[in-house]
Write a protein that holds these residues in place. Structure first.
Motif, PDB file in Angstrom:
ATOM      1  N   PHE A 195      -3.834   6.207 -10.501  1.00 40.61           N
ATOM      2  CA  PHE A 195      -3.028   6.057  -9.285  1.00 40.61           C
ATOM      3  C   PHE A 195      -3.943   5.889  -8.093  1.00 40.61           C
ATOM      4  O   PHE A 195      -5.133   6.213  -8.141  1.00 40.61           O
ATOM      5  CB  PHE A 195      -2.071   7.246  -9.090  1.00 40.61           C
ATOM      6  N   GLN A 196      -3.376   5.385  -6.996  1.00 43.13           N
ATOM      7  CA  GLN A 196      -4.139   5.183  -5.769  1.00 43.13           C
ATOM      8  C   GLN A 196      -3.204   5.287  -4.575  1.00 43.13           C
ATOM      9  O   GLN A 196      -2.056   4.833  -4.633  1.00 43.13           O
ATOM     10  CB  GLN A 196      -4.799   3.796  -5.776  1.00 43.13           C
ATOM     11  N   ILE A 197      -3.702   5.903  -3.502  1.00 42.99           N
ATOM     12  CA  ILE A 197      -3.013   5.943  -2.215  1.00 42.99           C
ATOM     13  C   ILE A 197      -3.939   5.249  -1.219  1.00 42.99           C
ATOM     14  O   ILE A 197      -5.082   5.683  -1.024  1.00 42.99           O
ATOM     15  CB  ILE A 197      -2.720   7.383  -1.764  1.00 42.99           C
ATOM     16  N   CYS A 198      -3.475   4.167  -0.619  1.00 43.11           N
ATOM     17  CA  CYS A 198      -4.374   3.399   0.245  1.00 43.11           C
ATOM     18  C   CYS A 198      -3.596   2.632   1.302  1.00 43.11           C
ATOM     19  O   CYS A 198      -2.381   2.457   1.197  1.00 43.11           O
ATOM     20  CB  CYS A 198      -5.214   2.428  -0.585  1.00 43.11           C
ATOM     21  N   GLN A 199      -4.312   2.174   2.318  1.00 44.86           N
ATOM     22  CA  GLN A 199      -3.752   1.270   3.318  1.00 44.86           C
ATOM     23  C   GLN A 199      -3.736  -0.143   2.754  1.00 44.86           C
ATOM     24  O   GLN A 199      -4.696  -0.563   2.091  1.00 44.86           O
ATOM     25  CB  GLN A 199      -4.584   1.301   4.598  1.00 44.86           C
ATOM     26  N   VAL A 200      -2.660  -0.883   3.020  1.00 49.94           N
ATOM     27  CA  VAL A 200      -2.595  -2.288   2.638  1.00 49.94           C
ATOM     28  C   VAL A 200      -2.202  -3.104   3.868  1.00 49.94           C
ATOM     29  O   VAL A 200      -1.656  -2.564   4.839  1.00 49.94           O
ATOM     30  CB  VAL A 200      -1.614  -2.538   1.478  1.00 49.94           C
ATOM     31  N   TYR A 201      -2.462  -4.415   3.810  1.00 49.50           N
ATOM     32  CA  TYR A 201      -2.339  -5.255   4.999  1.00 49.50           C
ATOM     33  C   TYR A 201      -1.642  -6.566   4.643  1.00 49.50           C
ATOM     34  O   TYR A 201      -1.992  -7.220   3.653  1.00 49.50           O
ATOM     35  CB  TYR A 201      -3.729  -5.544   5.569  1.00 49.50           C
ATOM     36  N   ARG A 202      -0.676  -6.950   5.465  1.00 51.26           N
ATOM     37  CA  ARG A 202       0.067  -8.183   5.203  1.00 51.26           C
ATOM     38  C   ARG A 202       0.319  -8.926   6.506  1.00 51.26           C
ATOM     39  O   ARG A 202       0.713  -8.324   7.505  1.00 51.26           O
ATOM     40  CB  ARG A 202       1.393  -7.867   4.502  1.00 51.26           C
ATOM     41  N   ASP A 203       0.089 -10.220   6.463  1.00 50.08           N
ATOM     42  CA  ASP A 203       0.328 -11.051   7.639  1.00 50.08           C
ATOM     43  C   ASP A 203       1.804 -11.463   7.685  1.00 50.08           C
ATOM     44  O   ASP A 203       2.509 -11.429   6.681  1.00 50.08           O
ATOM     45  CB  ASP A 203      -0.556 -12.296   7.572  1.00 50.08           C
ATOM     46  N   ASN A 204       2.229 -11.839   8.886  1.00 50.95           N
ATOM     47  CA  ASN A 204       3.578 -12.382   9.095  1.00 50.95           C
ATOM     48  C   ASN A 204       4.682 -11.426   8.656  1.00 50.95           C
ATOM     49  O   ASN A 204       5.678 -11.835   8.040  1.00 50.95           O
ATOM     50  CB  ASN A 204       3.713 -13.732   8.354  1.00 50.95           C
ATOM     51  N   GLU A 205       4.504 -10.151   8.965  1.00 49.72           N
ATOM     52  CA  GLU A 205       5.519  -9.139   8.688  1.00 49.72           C
ATOM     53  C   GLU A 205       6.143  -8.696  10.008  1.00 49.72           C
ATOM     54  O   GLU A 205       5.440  -8.457  10.994  1.00 49.72           O
ATOM     55  CB  GLU A 205       4.903  -7.921   7.987  1.00 49.72           C
ATOM     56  N   TYR A 206       7.460  -8.571  10.008  1.00 49.80           N
ATOM     57  CA  TYR A 206       8.141  -8.149  11.225  1.00 49.80           C
ATOM     58  C   TYR A 206       9.468  -7.516  10.862  1.00 49.80           C
ATOM     59  O   TYR A 206      10.146  -7.951   9.935  1.00 49.80           O
ATOM     60  CB  TYR A 206       8.382  -9.347  12.154  1.00 49.80           C
ATOM     61  N   GLY A 207       9.837  -6.460  11.585  1.00 45.51           N
ATOM     62  CA  GLY A 207      11.126  -5.825  11.357  1.00 45.51           C
ATOM     63  C   GLY A 207      11.018  -4.322  11.401  1.00 45.51           C
ATOM     64  O   GLY A 207       9.910  -3.761  11.379  1.00 45.51           O
ATOM     65  N   SER A 208      12.155  -3.659  11.443  1.00 41.73           N
ATOM     66  CA  SER A 208      12.172  -2.208  11.584  1.00 41.73           C
ATOM     67  C   SER A 208      11.557  -1.512  10.378  1.00 41.73           C
ATOM     68  O   SER A 208      11.026  -0.400  10.493  1.00 41.73           O
ATOM     69  CB  SER A 208      13.610  -1.711  11.780  1.00 41.73           C
ATOM     70  N   ASN A 209      11.611  -2.157   9.210  1.00 40.73           N
ATOM     71  CA  ASN A 209      11.055  -1.550   7.999  1.00 40.73           C
ATOM     72  C   ASN A 209       9.782  -2.236   7.524  1.00 40.73           C
ATOM     73  O   ASN A 209       9.295  -1.941   6.434  1.00 40.73           O
ATOM     74  CB  ASN A 209      12.099  -1.582   6.869  1.00 40.73           C
ATOM     75  N   ASN A 210       9.242  -3.159   8.308  1.00 38.57           N
ATOM     76  CA  ASN A 210       8.049  -3.898   7.914  1.00 38.57           C
ATOM     77  C   ASN A 210       6.924  -3.682   8.917  1.00 38.57           C
ATOM     78  O   ASN A 210       7.167  -3.445  10.105  1.00 38.57           O
ATOM     79  CB  ASN A 210       8.343  -5.394   7.799  1.00 38.57           C
ATOM     80  N   SER A 211       5.701  -3.801   8.434  1.00 37.17           N
ATOM     81  CA  SER A 211       4.538  -3.627   9.300  1.00 37.17           C
ATOM     82  C   SER A 211       3.373  -4.405   8.710  1.00 37.17           C
ATOM     83  O   SER A 211       3.302  -4.624   7.492  1.00 37.17           O
ATOM     84  CB  SER A 211       4.178  -2.145   9.420  1.00 37.17           C
ATOM     85  N   ASN A 212       2.445  -4.812   9.570  1.00 38.94           N
ATOM     86  CA  ASN A 212       1.245  -5.504   9.086  1.00 38.94           C
ATOM     87  C   ASN A 212       0.297  -4.569   8.338  1.00 38.94           C
ATOM     88  O   ASN A 212      -0.545  -5.024   7.565  1.00 38.94           O
ATOM     89  CB  ASN A 212       0.491  -6.152  10.251  1.00 38.94           C
ATOM     90  N   GLU A 213       0.426  -3.275   8.577  1.00 37.32           N
ATOM     91  CA  GLU A 213      -0.390  -2.286   7.874  1.00 37.32           C
ATOM     92  C   GLU A 213       0.495  -1.120   7.489  1.00 37.32           C
ATOM     93  O   GLU A 213       1.274  -0.615   8.290  1.00 37.32           O
ATOM     94  CB  GLU A 213      -1.536  -1.793   8.764  1.00 37.32           C
TER      95      GLU A 213
END
Length: 295
Positions: A84-102
């Motif tokens: 298992f792993q707990i980590c930060q992930v990153y995504r471009d072009n994300e927007y919304g109340s439940n979405n984030s770039n990180e």
């Protein structure tokens, strides 16, 4: 104790409990790279590109991982066992109340687990975290029968377009999976928002991602808590050849919608040439989980 302090402590407790849960089950915690040579090929997930070493005349384009999935699968193919792993992930072009770039992701893989065994373990995890509501399991097809009166596995693209039009929805889609998803959002998600814990499983094969396909269905599931998607998991495909086929299919679709041209990650395919063991894996959004546990 201030509200900020209390929130930080609650979040810390959540992370501690998650780790204790997996340690108690002899699942090994791992850490994989966040900077990768190849971006995600997922049609609707975009990697964030970064250029490093410019000031030392050794510039190279790297990509922040959108999930630790492929790097963890490299470990699985080399005999890591349950991880298992707990980590930060990153995504471009994300927007919304439940979405984030990180955001923070929990991802784990269990050897010799089928999809339903993994769902049962997630239920155990939720109970340990204090989420003790009864979990409802419903197949994708059953959800459409019950909430939309649609035989989703036997309805073709043109008929789905007619259904979308009758609901006042845009039907200008080329791929059936996009219309399936559109109708799921408008017909199914409002219904399951009334269910505290709901697992939707056996998605149409067109929405397989990297899940095993069995006839018209893919052994994939998503977890919703009060209507908010928390987790996405599946019984994993195992052979390098099948991964290549899935990647190429994603790249073809990206090309069709004029997204950035990408290449198959040949290094990954070489690293898993012996294949993966039979296993199932899941990605869980920690912030969404925290919000649902904290309600």
């Amino acid at each position: 104790m201030s509200k900020v302090k209390k929130n930080l402590v609650h979040y810390q407790d959540l992370i501690i409990k998650i780790r204790e849960f997996f340690y108690s089950r002899k699942v090994t915690e791992v850490k994989t790279p966040s900077l990768l040579l190849s971006p995600s090929t997922d049609v609707y997930i975009d990697s964030i590109e970064v250029k490093v070493n410019r000031n030392i005349s050794r510039p190279i384009d790297l990509y922040l991982h959108t999930s630790p999935e492929l790097e963890m699968k490299r470990l699985l193919s080399k005999g890591s066992g349950d991880i298992f792993q707990i980590c930060q992930v990153y995504r471009d072009n994300e927007y919304g109340s439940n979405n984030s770039n990180e955001f923070t992701m929990l991802e784990f893989y269990r050897i010799d687990f089928d999809m339903h065994s993994l769902v049962d373990e997630i239920i155990d995890l939720l109970k340990m975290l204090g989420k003790t509501d009864a979990a409802i399991k419903i197949s994708y097809a059953q959800a459409f029968f019950e909430y939309g009166n649609i035989d989703i596995l036997n309805t073709d693209l043109e008929d789905l377009k007619k259904i979308a039009n009758s609901l006042g929805l845009n039907s200008d889609y080329d791929w059936i999976e996009d219309l399936q998803t559109l109708l799921f959002v408008h017909l199914i998600e409002p219904k399951i928002s009334q269910i505290p814990i709901c697992f939707i499983y056996d998605y149409p094969k067109e929405q397989s991602a990297l899940a095993k396909i069995d006839g018209p269905i893919a052994h994939r599931f998503e977890l919703y808590i009060n209507g908010v998607e928390i987790a996405n998991g599946y019984e994993e495909i195992q052979s390098a050849d099948e991964y290549r086929d899935r990647f190429n299919n994603e790249l073809y679709k990206r090309k069709m919608i004029e997204k950035k041209k990408l290449l198959v990650d040949e290094e990954f395919l070489r690293d898993i040439k012996v294949g993966l063991p039979h296993c199932s894996g899941v990605a869980i959004g920690i912030e969404r989980l925290f919000s649902s546990i904290s309600l």
